[in-house]
Design an enzyme around this catalytic site. Structure first.
Site, short mmCIF file in Angstrom:
data_model
loop_
_atom_site.label_atom_id
_atom_site.label_comp_id
_atom_site.label_asym_id
_atom_site.label_seq_id
_atom_site.Cartn_x
_atom_site.Cartn_y
_atom_site.Cartn_z
N LYS A 23 74.65 45.58 85.45
CA LYS A 23 75.84 45.36 86.29
C LYS A 23 76.94 46.37 85.93
CE LYS A 23 79.90 42.52 86.17
NZ LYS A 23 80.62 43.15 85.05
N ASN A 24 77.03 46.75 84.67
CA ASN A 24 78.13 47.64 84.28
C ASN A 24 77.76 49.12 84.36
OD1 ASN A 24 79.72 45.45 84.07
ND2 ASN A 24 79.73 45.35 81.84
N ARG A 95 87.03 45.33 89.98
CA ARG A 95 87.86 46.41 89.43
C ARG A 95 87.28 47.79 89.74
NH1 ARG A 95 91.42 45.71 85.44
NH2 ARG A 95 90.65 47.42 84.17
N CYS A 119 87.34 39.63 86.23
CA CYS A 119 87.38 38.35 85.53
C CYS A 119 88.74 38.09 84.90
CB CYS A 119 86.30 38.33 84.46
SG CYS A 119 84.69 38.01 85.16
N ASP A 309 80.91 41.09 75.65
CA ASP A 309 80.20 40.28 76.67
C ASP A 309 79.01 39.51 76.10
OD1 ASP A 309 81.70 41.39 79.07
OD2 ASP A 309 80.95 43.20 78.12
N1 EPU Z 1 92.68 48.55 78.77
C1 EPU Z 1 94.02 48.86 78.89
N2 EPU Z 1 94.40 49.68 79.91
C2 EPU Z 1 93.48 50.21 80.80
C3 EPU Z 1 92.12 49.88 80.66
C4 EPU Z 1 91.73 49.04 79.63
O1 EPU Z 1 94.86 48.40 78.11
O2 EPU Z 1 93.88 50.95 81.72
C5 EPU Z 1 92.26 47.62 77.69
C6 EPU Z 1 91.70 46.32 78.27
O3 EPU Z 1 92.72 45.42 78.59
C7 EPU Z 1 90.80 45.84 77.16
C8 EPU Z 1 90.28 47.15 76.55
O4 EPU Z 1 91.15 48.18 76.98
O5 EPU Z 1 91.55 45.16 76.20
C9 EPU Z 1 88.88 47.52 76.93
O6 EPU Z 1 88.73 47.54 78.33
P1 EPU Z 1 87.69 48.52 79.05
O7 EPU Z 1 88.47 49.49 79.88
O8 EPU Z 1 86.76 49.05 78.03
O9 EPU Z 1 86.93 47.51 79.99
P2 EPU Z 1 86.52 47.70 81.52
O10 EPU Z 1 86.03 49.08 81.75
O11 EPU Z 1 87.56 47.17 82.41
C10 EPU Z 1 84.00 47.12 81.17
C11 EPU Z 1 83.08 46.08 81.69
C12 EPU Z 1 83.42 44.74 81.06
C13 EPU Z 1 83.27 44.89 79.55
C14 EPU Z 1 84.17 46.01 79.03
C15 EPU Z 1 83.99 46.29 77.56
C16 EPU Z 1 82.60 46.84 83.90
C17 EPU Z 1 82.75 46.64 85.37
N3 EPU Z 1 83.23 45.97 83.13
O12 EPU Z 1 85.30 46.72 81.57
O13 EPU Z 1 82.46 43.82 81.52
O14 EPU Z 1 83.63 43.69 78.94
O15 EPU Z 1 83.87 47.23 79.75
O16 EPU Z 1 82.66 46.61 77.27
O17 EPU Z 1 81.90 47.73 83.45
C18 EPU Z 1 81.65 41.76 82.24
O18 EPU Z 1 80.59 42.36 82.47
O19 EPU Z 1 81.79 40.51 82.33
C19 EPU Z 1 82.82 42.53 81.84
C20 EPU Z 1 84.06 42.03 81.78
#
Ligand code: EPU
Length: 438
Positions: A23-24, A95, A119, A309
């Site tokens: 999914k990611n 997102r 989420c 996750d």
């Molecule tokens: N963060 C910021 N500012 C930003 C972006 C992120 O402060 O602009 C912070 C977030 O709030 C968080 C941390 O950085 O505390 C890490 O966030 P990250 O950007 O790594 O997460 P993401 O890319 O939004 C993806 C996965 C998530 C997974 C995380 C970490 C997808 C669509 N989502 O999210 O997956 O938990 O990486 O591995 O790829 C899930 O599958 O249920 C899920 C939430």
């Protein structure tokens, strides 16, 4: 449509499930197709809500997406500007729209993204993404119901340093830099296997990307990329969810398609809790070998650490371990909301603001409840549960499968965002439940 499950627990989940593309990774691979001058083919695509959402978003932008079984054909030859109102209709769904920005700026010189969903596991800001796009020369304006961007003079390579190895912001850099003019240096990059798979896709398209030590990625921009043919890497989060389900219910599940190299840290943890493993070429068998499970101390982290996750399903299994376990969540500030329902089911989980781990994290001084102490083993009993988010929700399903009695679980459609055909898979594992689709 809202769905509810009435789950009668106490049955060990046993049998086989298959995991398909991650999914990611898959939605990001779909977005990468926008960068190509010719069509792309992506195999091993699961039927999950997030793929549907990205298909709709790409279609709105003129990309033709067709699906045959698990294979997507994506043709970007007629990319066009979408109406804000149509894009807006997707607000709250995902997102992923933020990742469309770089490719759309290259193709059209402008992009619009609706206010983002995903989420409810913390604030989930997009400041890193917007800063990254500004570094490449994009103009970013907040307008009613979203963000408008433009790049009247094109995008140029940049030096970017992320304050935290964010998965999404790293993908933002990759998707923007590959066709930007000149060189890009990214420091503080995330290196999750899904990111490496995205880099493999971009390389197939003609990109020049070098991954160096110490979280440094260098990209030499190229004027044109072509389409790709790629098979998406397996979903290591879904695989681990079934592993923890086997442990929590005293079951035995063979997860076909699970790949050891993506899951080393989870597999070590699973073995330390006392779970049994058979690691094969075509999948991994996770089973409860009988006897007591061991308590553990776990800290979530970016790759190669223990994924955030993987945490929620494991916490359910830890309620069945004899002794005190500690989980320190260092990736999201607010990812223990799901434990309230587990406590109502008989678990003993206390939450703390302190960093209960070996390394103080960025949430310790900021008043976030981000550490959990789990005292087990506690039998679980059925409850009424409303699913809060994808991973917390799946952990509630596992708890209901492990509990005595019949639980009523609402909000089940959230699970469809990331778990393909999960009710069929649960039936195949011998779970006892009725599904109401209203
Ligand atoms: N963060 C910021 N500012 C930003 C972006 C992120 O402060 O602009 C912070 C977030 O709030 C968080 C941390 O950085 O505390 C890490 O966030 P990250 O950007 O790594 O997460 P993401 O890319 O939004 C993806 C996965 C998530 C997974 C995380 C970490 C997808 C669509 N989502 O999210 O997956 O938990 O990486 O591995 O790829 C899930 O599958 O249920 C899920 C939430």
């Amino acid at each position: 449509m809202s769905s509810a499950l009435h789950i009668t627990g106490g049955v060990p989940l046993s049998g086989q499930v298959t995991v398909r593309g991650a999914k990611n990774l898959v939605p990001k691979a779909m977005v990468a197709a926008l960068l190509g001058s010719t069509p792309s083919t992506l195999a091993n695509v699961p039927e999950i809500k997030d793929v549907e959402v990205v298909t709709n978003l790409l279609s709105l932008h003129g990309v033709q997406v067709s699906r045959t079984d698990g294979v997507l054909e994506l043709d970007p030859s007629a990319v066009t500007t979408a109406h804000h109102a149509d894009i807006d209709a997707h607000a709250g769904d995902s997102r992923i729209p933020i990742l469309l920005c770089g490719p759309l700026l290259h193709a059209l010189g402008e992009a619009f993204i609706p206010d983002l969903g995903g989420c409810r596991i913390g604030d989930r800001p997009i400041n890193y993404h917007l800063d990254v796009l500004r570094h490449f020369g994009a103009r970013v304006e907040k307008v009613e119901s979203g963000i408008r961007m433009s790049a009247p003079h094109g995008l140029t390579g940049a030096k970017v340093e992320l304050p935290y190895p964010s998965v999404g912001a790293t993908e933002q850099v990759l998707l923007t830099a590959t066709r930007a003019e000149g060189h890009t240096e990214l420091r503080g990059a995330a290196t999750e296997p899904e990111i490496m798979d995205l880099i493999a896709i971009l390389q197939k398209m003609g990109a020049i990307i070098t991954v160096q030590t110490d979280r440094v990625i260098r990209i030499e921009g190229v004027p044109e990329l072509t389409g790709y043919r790629h098979r998406a890497m397996p979903d290591r989060i879904e695989a681990a969810s079934w592993g923890s389900a086997a442990l929590a219910t005293g079951g035995d599940i063979f997860v076909a398609g699970a790949r050891q190299s993506d899951m080393m840290t989870y597999l070590n943890t699973f073995r330390k809790v006392g779970g049994g493993l058979d690691i094969g070429e075509d999948g991994i068998r996770f089973h409860h070998p009988g006897g007591d499970l061991n308590p553990l101390i776990v800290e979530t982290d970016v790759h190669p650490g223990f994924m955030t996750d993987w945490q929620q399903p494991l916490v359910v299994a830890l309620t069945q371990a004899s002794g005190v376990s500690i989980v320190h969540e260092t990736v999201y500030e607010n990812r223990f909301g799901f434990t309230g329902a587990l406590n109502r089911m008989g678990a003993t989980i206390q939450l703390h603001r302190e960093c209960l781990g070996s390394v103080p994290c960025r949430f310790g001084q900021r008043n976030f409840v981000h550490s959990a102490v789990i005292s087990g083993a506690t039998p679980l009993r059925a409850a009424e549960i409303n699913i809060p988010d994808l991973r917390g929700g799946f952990s509630h399903l596992i708890a209901a499968m492990a509990a005595e009695g019949t639980s009523h679980v609402t909000g089940v459609e959230l699970i469809k965002r990331g778990y393909e055909h999960f009710t069929d898979k649960l039936s195949g594992l011998g779970a006892s439940f009725d599904l109401d689709d209203e």
